[in-house]
Motif scaffolding. Structure first.
Motif, short mmCIF file in Angstrom:
data_model
loop_
_atom_site.label_atom_id
_atom_site.label_comp_id
_atom_site.label_asym_id
_atom_site.label_seq_id
_atom_site.Cartn_x
_atom_site.Cartn_y
_atom_site.Cartn_z
N CYS A 149 53.03 -43.78 -20.26
CA CYS A 149 53.64 -43.41 -21.49
C CYS A 149 54.57 -44.16 -22.09
CB CYS A 149 54.39 -41.98 -21.11
SG CYS A 149 55.89 -42.40 -20.20
N HIS A 194 56.39 -37.31 -16.16
CA HIS A 194 57.22 -38.15 -16.67
C HIS A 194 58.45 -37.98 -16.94
CE1 HIS A 194 53.36 -39.85 -18.20
NE2 HIS A 194 53.31 -38.58 -18.52
N CYS A 233 58.60 -43.54 -14.30
CA CYS A 233 58.15 -42.19 -14.20
C CYS A 233 57.33 -41.66 -12.78
CB CYS A 233 57.11 -41.69 -15.26
SG CYS A 233 57.46 -42.31 -17.22
N CYS A 267 55.12 -47.12 -16.82
CA CYS A 267 54.20 -45.90 -16.93
C CYS A 267 52.95 -45.92 -18.23
CB CYS A 267 54.95 -44.63 -17.22
SG CYS A 267 54.01 -42.91 -16.94
ZN LIG Z 1 55.67 -41.57 -18.19
#
Ligand SMILES: [Zn+2]
Length: 387
Positions: A244, A229, A249, A242
């Motif tokens: 996340c 990340h 990332c 991403c």
């Molecule tokens: Zn990420």
């Protein structure tokens, strides 16, 4: 008492790292007096942590008694939990797996389901009274001191769950919760004898485990090594989202999940990371192109780690690593372009040769280091004093 036991722990470390030693060897290596050494050897012998291992010829002709670490004194249980299943092992105090088993279960089934299955497996491997420590590895960021995963991208339902508490009432020793890549890094370091290395797991996600001077580097909270990340390897002007929630990332360029999505969008029949490796093996041009580019993106992140940490080894594992040279050439290219010659003079970037038990072995070593550290060892020696 605590101070004396602490030194006794140091003495045990000597046997664990060097093997069988005589009384004279111990005096020479530690600089302690004969009476102190005698006292501490006696404490370790009473606890059955060292045993006489026959005699060795001394220079005077009289054989001197050798003592050796008793790795069979107790057991540790380890669980290496992955996205699609887990491997469990019961290991001796040298970290050697004595028996193991694997089960399929998706980690997003949640902690009650997965840890319930782990407990069933543990029960089939060892009795609670013979277990001195437990270690659980998980595929997500672990707040090490709190034994919890924090905002794990693929571990739905696990956020903040106290994994150690699920086992600590059943076993008397410490319960360690560790990131799976950290565990692999420890196994790689001990088994190759290299104290400075980076272990990279390239699978559905991307993570790194860092070992420096033989010690695992977790950082302040346990998040060290989460290179998936970072924004290394960012080349596309179009933002990529991403898993996340952030943009651009490294994982959006090079993780198994991103490559599966890109190849699927191109009409290929791919569902998981192993399908990507299979397409590369078949020579699929688009798969080869994307994996080469992924290698260069990963290489930029690795170049950063190599500049900051100067490891001797970078060991790659995970299903994406099965793409072999198609992936590795891009990683090597960027690392050698983007670092100073001294950092890469003896650097080796290679595919890990450790098998499926690397995770459980690394977890066992971490658990053993924890339970045989001076503090817990003092308790153990105290607990064994009357038996
Ligand atoms: Zn990420």
């Amino acid at each position: 008492m605590a101070q004396a036991a602490g030194h006794t722990g140091d003495l045990l470390d000597l046997f664990r790292s060097e093997g069988a030693l005589s009384r004279i060897d111990v005096i020479e290596r530690t600089g302690l007096s004969r009476s102190t050494v005698n006292q501490r050897l006696a404490a370790l012998e009473r606890a059955d942590l060292i045993r006489e291992a026959g005699g060795a010829e001394s220079s005077g002709g009289r054989p001197s008694t050798l003592f050796d670490f008793n790795a069979g004194r107790a057991k540790v249980l380890t669980a290496d939990i992955g996205a699609m299943g887990f491997t469990l092992a019961v290991c001796d105090l040298a970290g050697r797996p004595l028996d193991h088993l694997s089960r399929d279960v998706e980690v997003w089934s949640g902690p009650e389901t997965v840890l319930g299955m782990v407990q069933e497996g543990f029960d089939s491997l060892a009795r609670p009274d013979e277990v001195w420590a437990v270690a659980v590895g998980v595929p997500g960021p672990v707040e090490f001191d709190a034994h919890r995963v924090v905002n794990p991208p693929i571990m739905t339902g696990w956020d903040g769950y106290d994994i150690a508490a699920a086992f600590s009432s059943r076993y008397r020793g410490p319960v360690v919760v560790e990131n799976d890549v950290n565990a692999r890094a420890v196994a790689e370091s001990r088994l190759t004898g290299q104290p400075n290395l980076v272990a990279l797991k390239l699978g559905t996600g991307i993570g790194a485990g860092l070992v420096l001077n033989g010690q695992i580097i977790r950082g302040d909270k346990g998040a060290a090594g989460d290179i998936g990340h970072t924004r290394a390897g960012h080349t596309d002007p179009e933002p990529r989202t991403c898993r996340c929630g952030n943009l651009d990332c490294l994982e959006t360029y090079a993780a198994g999940w991103a490559l599966v999505k890109q190849l699927s969008d191109l009409g290929r029949d791919v569902r998981r990371t192993s399908d990507v490796a299979a397409l590369v093996a078949q020579g699929d041009m688009e798969a080869v192109r994307l994996v080469r580019a992924a290698g260069r993106s990963i290489g930029e992140a690795v170049a950063g780690l190599v500049s900051i940490l100067n490891p001797r080894l970078v060991a790659l594992s995970g299903q994406l690593a099965e793409c072999g040279e198609v992936l590795m050439s891009g990683i090597r290219e960027r690392v050698y372009q983007q670092t100073l010659p001294l950092a890469t003079r003896d650097l080796q970037i290679f595919r890990s040769e450790l098998g499926e038990l690397a995770g459980v072995t690394g977890l066992a070593l971490i658990a053993i280091d924890t339970v045989l550290a001076p503090g817990p060892l003092t308790e153990l020696l105290g607990a064994n004093a009357g038996t």
